[in-house]
Design a protein around this motif. Structure first.
Motif, mmCIF file in Angstrom:
data_model
loop_
_atom_site.group_PDB
_atom_site.id
_atom_site.type_symbol
_atom_site.label_atom_id
_atom_site.label_comp_id
_atom_site.label_asym_id
_atom_site.label_seq_id
_atom_site.Cartn_x
_atom_site.Cartn_y
_atom_site.Cartn_z
ATOM 1 N N UNK A 1 0.706 -1.223 0.049
ATOM 2 C CA UNK A 1 0.052 -0.051 -0.056
ATOM 3 C C UNK A 1 1.018 1.254 -0.006
ATOM 4 N N UNK A 2 1.908 1.021 0.938
ATOM 5 C CA UNK A 2 2.880 2.175 0.771
ATOM 6 C C UNK A 2 3.503 2.687 -0.401
ATOM 7 N N UNK A 3 4.046 1.574 -1.010
ATOM 8 C CA UNK A 3 4.742 1.812 -2.156
ATOM 9 C C UNK A 3 4.001 1.953 -3.592
ATOM 10 N N UNK A 4 2.505 1.851 -3.449
ATOM 11 C CA UNK A 4 1.698 2.325 -4.301
ATOM 12 C C UNK A 4 1.361 3.741 -4.442
ATOM 13 N N UNK A 5 1.631 4.522 -3.453
ATOM 14 C CA UNK A 5 1.707 5.905 -3.192
ATOM 15 C C UNK A 5 2.737 6.460 -3.976
ATOM 16 N N UNK A 6 2.297 7.219 -5.009
ATOM 17 C CA UNK A 6 3.382 7.876 -5.894
ATOM 18 C C UNK A 6 4.259 8.928 -5.026
ATOM 19 N N UNK A 7 3.562 9.730 -4.200
ATOM 20 C CA UNK A 7 4.272 10.793 -3.294
ATOM 21 C C UNK A 7 5.196 10.257 -2.201
ATOM 22 N N UNK A 8 4.813 8.967 -1.821
ATOM 23 C CA UNK A 8 5.602 8.391 -0.897
ATOM 24 C C UNK A 8 6.981 7.848 -1.638
ATOM 25 N N UNK A 9 6.751 7.505 -2.906
ATOM 26 C CA UNK A 9 7.878 6.891 -3.673
ATOM 27 C C UNK A 9 8.708 7.929 -4.045
ATOM 28 N N UNK A 10 8.262 9.122 -4.505
ATOM 29 C CA UNK A 10 8.877 10.058 -4.800
ATOM 30 C C UNK A 10 9.836 10.630 -3.492
ATOM 31 N N UNK A 11 9.282 10.938 -2.535
ATOM 32 C CA UNK A 11 9.913 11.319 -1.385
ATOM 33 C C UNK A 11 10.815 10.439 -1.003
ATOM 34 N N UNK A 12 10.451 9.272 -0.946
ATOM 35 C CA UNK A 12 11.777 8.276 -0.663
ATOM 36 C C UNK A 12 12.960 8.037 -1.622
ATOM 37 N N UNK A 13 12.677 8.297 -2.605
ATOM 38 C CA UNK A 13 13.867 8.236 -3.889
ATOM 39 C C UNK A 13 14.676 9.647 -3.749
#
Length: 114
Positions: free
Chosen positions: A11-23
């Motif tokens: 669920x967390x990795x499906x969130x594009x905002x989370x992934x963008x911030x993580x990277x």
């Protein structure tokens, strides 16, 4: 349970905002670690091949080899690990065609790199 954790992670990795911030966070941290490391290497005039991507670079330690061979690399590696506590990968382990190049991972905290 592991199923619940897996569901939360997906669920967390499906969130594009989370992934963008993580990277972005990881890119910034790795960039900072690279800058800290190369500043120290430059300060001590240790030759290296600048990294183009990833989180390691090649140190050129040919001048520190007692013998230009795999055995020479093994001997230098042992000195670096046993005496200096520096764990790097000798070139022969990474199929380097030249003796004396060592792979150094810089994806570490500042205090470890220093």
């Amino acid at each position: 349970s592991s199923r619940v954790l897996w569901t939360l992670a997906v669920t967390q990795f499906e969130d594009p905002h989370f992934v963008d911030e993580l990277f972005a966070t990881h890119r910034a941290r790795i960039g900072h670690a690279y800058k800290v490391l190369t500043t120290e290497l430059d300060k001590y005039r240790i030759k290296y091949t600048p990294a183009e991507a990833g989180f390691f670079l090649w140190l050129d330690l040919r001048s520190a080899l007692k013998e230009n061979s795999v055995e020479g690399e093994k001997e230098l590696y042992s000195r670096l690990v046993d005496i200096g506590g520096i764990n790097i990968t000798p070139g022969f382990s990474s199929n380097s065609k030249l003796h004396g190049f060592f792979r150094l991972c810089y994806a570490e905290k500042d205090e470890i790199i220093d």
